[in-house]
Design a protein around this motif. Structure first.
Motif, PDB file in Angstrom:
ATOM      1  N   CYS A  15      -5.541 -50.722  44.520  1.00 40.03           N
ATOM      2  CA  CYS A  15      -6.561 -49.633  44.675  1.00 40.03           C
ATOM      3  C   CYS A  15      -7.337 -49.364  43.297  1.00 40.03           C
ATOM      4  N   LEU A  16      -6.526 -49.139  42.318  1.00 39.27           N
ATOM      5  CA  LEU A  16      -7.301 -49.046  41.079  1.00 39.27           C
ATOM      6  C   LEU A  16      -8.111 -50.018  40.449  1.00 39.27           C
ATOM      7  N   ASP A  17      -7.595 -51.344  40.670  1.00 40.55           N
ATOM      8  CA  ASP A  17      -8.410 -52.574  40.399  1.00 40.55           C
ATOM      9  C   ASP A  17      -9.708 -52.845  41.129  1.00 40.55           C
ATOM     10  N   GLU A  18      -9.469 -52.478  42.275  1.00 36.27           N
ATOM     11  CA  GLU A  18     -10.940 -52.457  43.310  1.00 36.27           C
ATOM     12  C   GLU A  18     -11.754 -51.353  42.848  1.00 36.27           C
ATOM     13  N   GLY A  19     -11.445 -50.629  41.931  1.00 31.91           N
ATOM     14  CA  GLY A  19     -12.342 -49.473  41.734  1.00 31.91           C
ATOM     15  C   GLY A  19     -12.799 -48.398  42.883  1.00 31.91           C
ATOM     16  N   ARG A  20     -11.652 -48.236  43.502  1.00 34.19           N
ATOM     17  CA  ARG A  20     -11.966 -47.113  44.880  1.00 34.19           C
ATOM     18  C   ARG A  20     -11.681 -45.729  44.515  1.00 34.19           C
ATOM     19  N   ILE A  21     -11.260 -45.270  43.315  1.00 33.86           N
ATOM     20  CA  ILE A  21     -11.416 -43.929  42.903  1.00 33.86           C
ATOM     21  C   ILE A  21     -11.902 -43.978  41.506  1.00 33.86           C
ATOM     22  N   GLY A  22     -12.659 -45.060  41.126  1.00 31.80           N
ATOM     23  CA  GLY A  22     -13.439 -45.106  39.861  1.00 31.80           C
ATOM     24  C   GLY A  22     -12.398 -45.060  38.856  1.00 31.80           C
ATOM     25  N   ARG A  29       0.006 -39.008  42.324  1.00 28.80           N
ATOM     26  CA  ARG A  29      -1.211 -38.395  42.540  1.00 28.80           C
ATOM     27  C   ARG A  29      -2.126 -39.050  41.412  1.00 28.80           C
ATOM     28  N   ILE A  30      -3.383 -39.584  41.667  1.00 27.46           N
ATOM     29  CA  ILE A  30      -4.199 -40.035  40.565  1.00 27.46           C
ATOM     30  C   ILE A  30      -5.766 -39.631  40.988  1.00 27.46           C
ATOM     31  N   ASP A  31      -6.316 -38.790  39.825  1.00 30.25           N
ATOM     32  CA  ASP A  31      -7.594 -38.524  40.078  1.00 30.25           C
ATOM     33  C   ASP A  31      -8.461 -39.339  39.231  1.00 30.25           C
ATOM     34  N   GLY A  32      -9.584 -39.881  39.919  1.00 32.74           N
ATOM     35  CA  GLY A  32     -10.457 -40.719  39.185  1.00 32.74           C
ATOM     36  C   GLY A  32     -11.800 -40.159  39.164  1.00 32.74           C
ATOM     37  N   THR A  33     -12.719 -40.920  38.427  1.00 28.28           N
ATOM     38  CA  THR A  33     -14.301 -40.445  38.500  1.00 28.28           C
ATOM     39  C   THR A  33     -14.914 -40.423  39.804  1.00 28.28           C
ATOM     40  N   LEU A  34     -14.355 -41.100  40.913  1.00 31.28           N
ATOM     41  CA  LEU A  34     -15.067 -41.263  42.269  1.00 31.28           C
ATOM     42  C   LEU A  34     -14.273 -40.565  43.189  1.00 31.28           C
ATOM     43  N   GLY A  35     -13.188 -40.210  43.121  1.00 30.19           N
ATOM     44  CA  GLY A  35     -12.169 -39.533  44.118  1.00 30.19           C
ATOM     45  C   GLY A  35     -10.727 -39.760  43.538  1.00 30.19           C
ATOM     46  N   HIS A  36      -9.918 -39.331  44.885  1.00 28.07           N
ATOM     47  CA  HIS A  36      -8.433 -39.515  44.028  1.00 28.07           C
ATOM     48  C   HIS A  36      -7.773 -40.122  45.053  1.00 28.07           C
ATOM     49  N   LEU A  37      -6.381 -40.470  44.854  1.00 27.64           N
ATOM     50  CA  LEU A  37      -5.270 -40.903  45.480  1.00 27.64           C
ATOM     51  C   LEU A  37      -4.070 -40.553  45.451  1.00 27.64           C
ATOM     52  N   GLU A  38      -3.222 -40.415  46.510  1.00 29.40           N
ATOM     53  CA  GLU A  38      -1.946 -40.029  46.820  1.00 29.40           C
ATOM     54  C   GLU A  38      -1.336 -40.850  47.526  1.00 29.40           C
TER      55      GLU A  38
END
Ligand SMILES: NC(=O)c1ccc[n+]([C@@H]2O[C@H](COP(=O)([O-])OP(=O)(O)OC[C@H]3O[C@@H](n4cnc5c(N)ncnc54)[C@H](O)[C@@H]3O)[C@@H](O)[C@H]2O)c1
Length: 352
Positions: free
Chosen positions: A147-154, A255-264
């Motif tokens: 999910c991170l590698d695909e850049g989904r949450i930046g 929980r990870i917050d990124g520049t484009l969104g977050h994932l849980e």
């Protein structure tokens, strides 16, 4: 000469205790592997493992009580060390002397000086040496990394990795009650490796530990803050004393917050990805091996993935993801965490 893909590997195990059963079943079910020997100081334990393989229809591995003698007799391609950390230096030393590829359970050793001695020994003879660090090989954690590698949450900015539960680890592993460096060295070490897997190497760390359960020698709770070299801040929480209903064992909640969104990642491996485009919910539940136990499915799947990774590394001649050299960095985080806890101050990894 390096083994090639498709070449069969003759594998021998040393240590036939509580956790080794998962290794045994994984070796039995992996393609390209012949389990040729099992070794334990306690002959009854090794015998029991050999019996189990025979019951499952496999060729009965030879039973030994001495690693050096087993290596001299069987000359395996790969040795799996599944003993507790105090014996790792001596056992990996025997494997290095025999020039055999080795995978060794975590924690690598009781302290960083011993870790560095073992790395030097292995590198001097050039054997592949991997640490069996299985959290990053859990199916759900590999899904988070994708999910991170695909850049989904930046770009990840801040994160929390939490393994807090009330599971009674002392029941299966009674020796843990006497261990003075407990939760950081036994459990949080996995989360540190996971943090490195997801966000890269760490620049500095702040850690606090807690002692809650009576009658044990070590700390059983820890809260740590990791500042990664890329700027990500990651909170790592681990405990053996937390009461949560339902108990998340053996899951790591994320929980990870990124520049484009977050994932849980929540209970029951529910993944939520929230961005400006909306919320995507999916299950990242592990695919349990058909020989797995439902409670231990994720653990057993990760053991299978870890061992498959080492087989592939040995066959291809490539360095394993959690090679001894790599795991030294994860271990340094544990050492730094204990120093931080003792001094109540940030510890720079460059000083460890
Ligand atoms: N990755 C995980 O999720 C996970 C989970 C549990 C345990 N572990 C790790 O697995 C390792 C083993 O733990 P365990 O709970 O199975 O321990 P255990 O005490 O149940 O088993 C260890 C076995 O090794 C044998 N042994 C010790 N020294 C030996 C030697 N020199 N030669 C031959 N046999 C020897 C002992 O007799 C014993 O049977 C530990 O390092 C532990 O931290 C990892």
């Amino acid at each position: 000469m390096a083994k090639q893909t498709g070449d069969r590997l003759r594998v021998a195990m040393v240590g036939c205790g509580f956790f080794a059963r998962n290794h045994l079943l994984a070796w039995h079910h992996l393609p390209d592997v012949d389990l040729v020997g099992v070794c334990d100081l306690d002959p009854g334990r090794a015998q029991g493992f050999a019996d189990l393989i025979a019951e499952l229809g496999g060729s009965r591995p030879a039973v030994h009580t001495d690693l050096a003698a087993m290596l001299a007799e069987l000359r395996p391609d790969l040795v799996d060390v599944v003993t507790t950390m105090e014996s790792h230096e001596a056992l990996v030393g025997i494997c290095a002397e025999a020039g055999v590829a080795t995978i060794c359970q975590k924690p690598f050793a009781p302290d960083l000086a011993a870790v560095r001695r073992i790395v030097t020994t292995a590198e001097a003879v050039g054997i592949p040496l991997m640490i069996h660090e299985n959290f990053r090989f859990q199916g759900p954690m590999m899904a988070v990394r994708r999910c991170l590698d695909e850049g989904r949450i930046g770009t990840p900015l801040a994160a929390r990795l939490s393994w807090r539960c009330g599971f009674d680890v002392f029941k299966g592993q009674p020796y843990l009650a006497k261990v003075e460096r407990l939760v950081l060295l036994d459990l949080v070490i996995h989360l540190f490796d996971l943090a490195r897997f997801l966000f890269g190497d760490v620049a500095r760390i702040l850690a606090r530990t807690q002692r809650v359960r009576q009658g044990i020698a070590g700390e059983d709770g820890a809260v740590c803050l990791l500042e990664h070299e890329n700027g990500t801040i990651c909170e790592v929480l681990g405990s053996y004393h937390t009461r949560i209903d339902p108990d998340p064992f053996p899951q790591t909640l994320i929980r990870i917050d990124g520049t484009l969104g977050h994932l849980e990642v929540g209970h029951d491996y529910a993944l939520q990805v929230r961005t400006a485009a909306g919320t995507e919910c999916s299950s990242i539940a592990p695919v349990p091996p058909d020989w797995g136990d439902p409670v231990w499915a994720m653990v057993q799947e990760s053991v299978l993935n870890t061992q498959a990774h080492f087989v592939q590394a040995v066959q291809s001649g490539q360095e394993a993801a959690t090679s001894a050299r790599d795991n030294e960095k994860t271990f340094a985080l544990v050492e730094a965490a204990y120093r931080s806890d003792a001094s109540a101050a940030w510890v720079d990894l460059a000083t460890v």
